[in-house]
Design a protein around this motif. Structure first.
Motif, PDB file in Angstrom:
ATOM      1  N   SER A  36       0.899  -1.235   0.030  1.00 20.00           N
ATOM      2  CA  SER A  36      -0.028   0.024   0.047  1.00 20.00           C
ATOM      3  C   SER A  36       0.924   1.154  -0.203  1.00 20.00           C
ATOM      4  O   SER A  36       0.308   2.351  -0.255  1.00 20.00           O
ATOM      5  CB  SER A  36      -0.929   0.133   1.296  1.00 20.00           C
ATOM      6  OG  SER A  36      -0.146   0.253   2.439  1.00 20.00           O
ATOM      7  N   LEU A  37       2.093   0.985   0.223  1.00 20.27           N
ATOM      8  CA  LEU A  37       3.088   2.382   0.256  1.00 20.27           C
ATOM      9  C   LEU A  37       3.509   2.847  -1.238  1.00 20.27           C
ATOM     10  O   LEU A  37       3.438   2.030  -1.950  1.00 20.27           O
ATOM     11  CB  LEU A  37       4.358   1.929   1.243  1.00 20.27           C
ATOM     12  CG  LEU A  37       4.002   1.511   2.661  1.00 20.27           C
ATOM     13  CD1 LEU A  37       5.253   1.098   3.314  1.00 20.27           C
ATOM     14  CD2 LEU A  37       3.301   2.535   3.511  1.00 20.27           C
ATOM     15  N   PRO A  38       3.858   3.986  -1.222  1.00 22.78           N
ATOM     16  CA  PRO A  38       4.373   4.427  -2.678  1.00 22.78           C
ATOM     17  C   PRO A  38       5.627   3.472  -2.985  1.00 22.78           C
ATOM     18  O   PRO A  38       6.376   3.056  -2.098  1.00 22.78           O
ATOM     19  CB  PRO A  38       4.670   5.979  -2.402  1.00 22.78           C
ATOM     20  CG  PRO A  38       4.122   6.368  -1.052  1.00 22.78           C
ATOM     21  CD  PRO A  38       4.022   5.000  -0.068  1.00 22.78           C
ATOM     22  N   LEU A  39       5.760   3.404  -4.276  1.00 23.48           N
ATOM     23  CA  LEU A  39       6.919   2.784  -4.786  1.00 23.48           C
ATOM     24  C   LEU A  39       8.215   3.613  -4.593  1.00 23.48           C
ATOM     25  O   LEU A  39       8.152   4.751  -5.068  1.00 23.48           O
ATOM     26  CB  LEU A  39       6.504   2.456  -6.158  1.00 23.48           C
ATOM     27  CG  LEU A  39       7.468   1.380  -7.158  1.00 23.48           C
ATOM     28  CD1 LEU A  39       7.483   0.077  -6.279  1.00 23.48           C
ATOM     29  CD2 LEU A  39       7.487   1.276  -8.500  1.00 23.48           C
ATOM     30  N   PRO A  40       9.334   2.925  -3.895  1.00 29.93           N
ATOM     31  CA  PRO A  40      10.454   3.787  -3.855  1.00 29.93           C
ATOM     32  C   PRO A  40      11.229   3.599  -4.869  1.00 29.93           C
ATOM     33  O   PRO A  40      11.384   2.884  -5.917  1.00 29.93           O
ATOM     34  CB  PRO A  40      11.182   3.166  -2.772  1.00 29.93           C
ATOM     35  CG  PRO A  40      10.627   1.587  -2.829  1.00 29.93           C
ATOM     36  CD  PRO A  40       9.234   1.506  -3.145  1.00 29.93           C
ATOM     37  N   SER A 108      20.900  10.041  -1.987  1.00 31.00           N
ATOM     38  CA  SER A 108      19.674  11.083  -1.160  1.00 31.00           C
ATOM     39  C   SER A 108      18.732   9.993  -0.933  1.00 31.00           C
ATOM     40  O   SER A 108      18.409   9.296  -1.797  1.00 31.00           O
ATOM     41  CB  SER A 108      19.561  12.026  -2.422  1.00 31.00           C
ATOM     42  OG  SER A 108      18.776  11.691  -3.525  1.00 31.00           O
ATOM     43  N   TRP A 109      17.747  10.851   0.012  1.00 28.62           N
ATOM     44  CA  TRP A 109      16.548  10.197   0.079  1.00 28.62           C
ATOM     45  C   TRP A 109      15.381  10.636  -0.815  1.00 28.62           C
ATOM     46  O   TRP A 109      15.671  11.509  -1.707  1.00 28.62           O
ATOM     47  CB  TRP A 109      15.937  10.834   1.317  1.00 28.62           C
ATOM     48  CG  TRP A 109      16.623  10.419   2.434  1.00 28.62           C
ATOM     49  CD1 TRP A 109      17.494  11.411   3.331  1.00 28.62           C
ATOM     50  CD2 TRP A 109      16.797   9.248   3.337  1.00 28.62           C
ATOM     51  NE1 TRP A 109      18.144  10.863   4.407  1.00 28.62           N
ATOM     52  CE2 TRP A 109      17.816   9.511   4.308  1.00 28.62           C
ATOM     53  CE3 TRP A 109      16.458   7.802   3.136  1.00 28.62           C
ATOM     54  CZ2 TRP A 109      18.224   8.424   5.362  1.00 28.62           C
ATOM     55  CZ3 TRP A 109      16.741   7.003   4.119  1.00 28.62           C
ATOM     56  CH2 TRP A 109      17.490   7.102   5.004  1.00 28.62           C
ATOM     57  N   ASN A 110      14.338   9.681  -1.371  1.00 27.72           N
ATOM     58  CA  ASN A 110      13.500  10.061  -2.288  1.00 27.72           C
ATOM     59  C   ASN A 110      12.287  10.930  -1.756  1.00 27.72           C
ATOM     60  O   ASN A 110      11.081  10.770  -1.409  1.00 27.72           O
ATOM     61  CB  ASN A 110      12.713   8.705  -2.502  1.00 27.72           C
ATOM     62  CG  ASN A 110      13.453   7.437  -3.042  1.00 27.72           C
ATOM     63  OD1 ASN A 110      12.940   6.385  -3.010  1.00 27.72           O
ATOM     64  ND2 ASN A 110      14.559   7.904  -3.366  1.00 27.72           N
ATOM     65  N   THR A 111      12.726  12.194  -1.306  1.00 26.99           N
ATOM     66  CA  THR A 111      11.922  13.267  -0.715  1.00 26.99           C
ATOM     67  C   THR A 111      10.798  13.578  -1.313  1.00 26.99           C
ATOM     68  O   THR A 111       9.654  13.733  -0.839  1.00 26.99           O
ATOM     69  CB  THR A 111      12.824  14.569  -0.121  1.00 26.99           C
ATOM     70  OG1 THR A 111      13.470  14.609  -1.556  1.00 26.99           O
ATOM     71  CG2 THR A 111      13.977  14.207   0.625  1.00 26.99           C
ATOM     72  N   ASP A 112      10.785  13.642  -2.778  1.00 28.42           N
ATOM     73  CA  ASP A 112       9.661  13.956  -3.597  1.00 28.42           C
ATOM     74  C   ASP A 112       8.669  12.789  -3.149  1.00 28.42           C
ATOM     75  O   ASP A 112       7.309  13.303  -3.008  1.00 28.42           O
ATOM     76  CB  ASP A 112       9.928  14.351  -4.883  1.00 28.42           C
ATOM     77  CG  ASP A 112      10.783  15.513  -5.103  1.00 28.42           C
ATOM     78  OD1 ASP A 112      10.669  16.283  -4.346  1.00 28.42           O
ATOM     79  OD2 ASP A 112      11.306  15.619  -6.231  1.00 28.42           O
ATOM     80  N   ILE A 113       8.854  11.565  -3.411  1.00 33.38           N
ATOM     81  CA  ILE A 113       7.856  10.540  -3.186  1.00 33.38           C
ATOM     82  C   ILE A 113       7.355  10.633  -1.771  1.00 33.38           C
ATOM     83  O   ILE A 113       6.315  10.521  -1.657  1.00 33.38           O
ATOM     84  CB  ILE A 113       8.580   9.356  -3.344  1.00 33.38           C
ATOM     85  CG1 ILE A 113       8.979   9.258  -5.117  1.00 33.38           C
ATOM     86  CG2 ILE A 113       7.754   8.195  -3.286  1.00 33.38           C
ATOM     87  CD1 ILE A 113       9.722   7.873  -5.528  1.00 33.38           C
ATOM     88  N   LEU A 114       8.338  10.797  -0.678  1.00 34.02           N
ATOM     89  CA  LEU A 114       7.826  10.794   0.686  1.00 34.02           C
ATOM     90  C   LEU A 114       6.817  11.805   0.995  1.00 34.02           C
ATOM     91  O   LEU A 114       5.867  11.763   1.536  1.00 34.02           O
ATOM     92  CB  LEU A 114       9.271  10.843   1.496  1.00 34.02           C
ATOM     93  CG  LEU A 114       9.980   9.444   1.279  1.00 34.02           C
ATOM     94  CD1 LEU A 114      11.541   9.874   2.230  1.00 34.02           C
ATOM     95  CD2 LEU A 114       9.031   8.206   1.943  1.00 34.02           C
ATOM     96  N   LYS A 115       7.336  13.187   0.552  1.00 29.91           N
ATOM     97  CA  LYS A 115       6.442  14.233   0.895  1.00 29.91           C
ATOM     98  C   LYS A 115       5.092  14.106   0.357  1.00 29.91           C
ATOM     99  O   LYS A 115       4.028  14.397   0.842  1.00 29.91           O
ATOM    100  CB  LYS A 115       7.166  15.546   0.259  1.00 29.91           C
ATOM    101  CG  LYS A 115       8.419  16.102   1.229  1.00 29.91           C
ATOM    102  CD  LYS A 115       8.896  17.235   0.574  1.00 29.91           C
ATOM    103  CE  LYS A 115      10.164  17.835   1.163  1.00 29.91           C
ATOM    104  NZ  LYS A 115      10.769  18.945   0.529  1.00 29.91           N
ATOM    105  N   LYS A 116       4.919  13.475  -0.874  1.00 26.16           N
ATOM    106  CA  LYS A 116       3.393  13.442  -1.380  1.00 26.16           C
ATOM    107  C   LYS A 116       2.721  12.528  -0.446  1.00 26.16           C
ATOM    108  O   LYS A 116       1.448  12.738  -0.833  1.00 26.16           O
ATOM    109  CB  LYS A 116       3.691  12.958  -2.889  1.00 26.16           C
ATOM    110  CG  LYS A 116       4.227  13.804  -3.834  1.00 26.16           C
ATOM    111  CD  LYS A 116       4.441  13.179  -5.048  1.00 26.16           C
ATOM    112  CE  LYS A 116       4.721  14.354  -6.378  1.00 26.16           C
ATOM    113  NZ  LYS A 116       5.128  13.720  -7.690  1.00 26.16           N
ATOM    114  N   SER A 117       3.134  11.731   0.238  1.00 23.23           N
ATOM    115  CA  SER A 117       2.325  10.870   0.656  1.00 23.23           C
ATOM    116  C   SER A 117       2.246  11.010   2.439  1.00 23.23           C
ATOM    117  O   SER A 117       1.739  10.280   3.206  1.00 23.23           O
ATOM    118  CB  SER A 117       3.099   9.355   0.805  1.00 23.23           C
ATOM    119  OG  SER A 117       4.367   9.244   1.171  1.00 23.23           O
TER     120      SER A 117
END
Length: 239
Positions: A36-40, A108-117
């Motif tokens: 259910s989590l965003p795809l990293p 780097s962290w996947n900050t864009d993906i993480l922020k969106k969720s």
């Protein structure tokens, strides 16, 4: 999350607002939850026990828990921060890769993906190269002098391999809680952009930009420990 105090035997470290330890063996994140989590954007598949997966679990199941904290990291990142009095943990690329949602190609962290969720990205530590210096000790402690250089915390598996991998052509069989067979990849090797769930081989960041090809088994030292305990129990019961 901590403070230093003076006592009769010298400086003493006292934890303050710190959560209980959650290890890589944590199994709260079910396959259904992980799906259910965003795809990293990472070459390593997300798994239960990964730091970011655990934070996601708290975010969705117990969001109030996270409100008490302003930083996150591994237990050894915490020790380094304690020794150097860092305001926020510093994590190596080796450990960041095993937290999920980390791109080891650009470090780097996947900050864009993480922020969106809605992921609390402010908890994530800064990331540095394996082998770099995190800081210096702020006081003498158990024979370690004040001002001693402290390296960034490293992955335990990578350290196990480093202790015995003398040639690039060597292979290492590491038996700890589980077991891993690994070889060093050629210089310049880069892992694929996305993981292959069907592959038995994973690529772990090593030192100096190199990678280890790792085939891991769920059976290892844990099975040996269970067997020894069983034999000891039989011996006791049979007299």
């Amino acid at each position: 999350g901590c403070r230093w105090t003076e006592c009769g035997t010298g400086p003493t470290f006292e934890p303050e607002e710190v959560s209980h330890l959650i290890t890589w063996q944590d199994s709260r994140c079910s396959p259904t939850f992980l799906s259910s989590l965003p795809l990293p954007h990472s070459h390593i598949s997300l798994a239960t026990g990964f730091g970011c997966a655990t934070v996601y679990w708290y975010l969705k199941k117990s969001p109030d828990f996270l409100k008490s904290y302003d930083a996150a990291g591994t237990i050894h990142d915490y020790v380094v921060a304690m020794l150097c009095d860092l305001k926020k943990p510093l994590m190596s690329v080796q450990n960041a890769a095993s937290w999920g949602y980390f791109n080891s190609r650009n470090k780097s962290w996947n900050t864009d993906i993480l922020k969106k969720s809605g992921f609390p990205v402010h908890l994530l530590p800064e990331v540095g190269d394996a082998g770099s210096i995190a800081g210096r000790t702020i006081c003498a402690w158990h024979g370690i002098p004040k001002g001693a250089k402290v390296g960034i915390a490293l992955g335990d598996f990578q350290c196990s391999v480093y202790s015995c991998l003398t040639e690039r052509t060597d292979a290492v069989l590491n038996i700890s809680t589980s077991a891993q067979l690994t070889i060093s990849m050629p210089p310049g090797f880069q892992p694929p952009e996305t993981p292959d769930p069907s592959s038995a081989v994973t690529y772990f960041p090593y030192f100096n930009g190199d990678y280890l090809a790792v085939a891991a088994s769920l059976n290892g030292g844990n099975v040996l420990a269970t067997f020894v305990d069983m034999v000891a129990q039989w011996t006791e019961e049979l007299g």
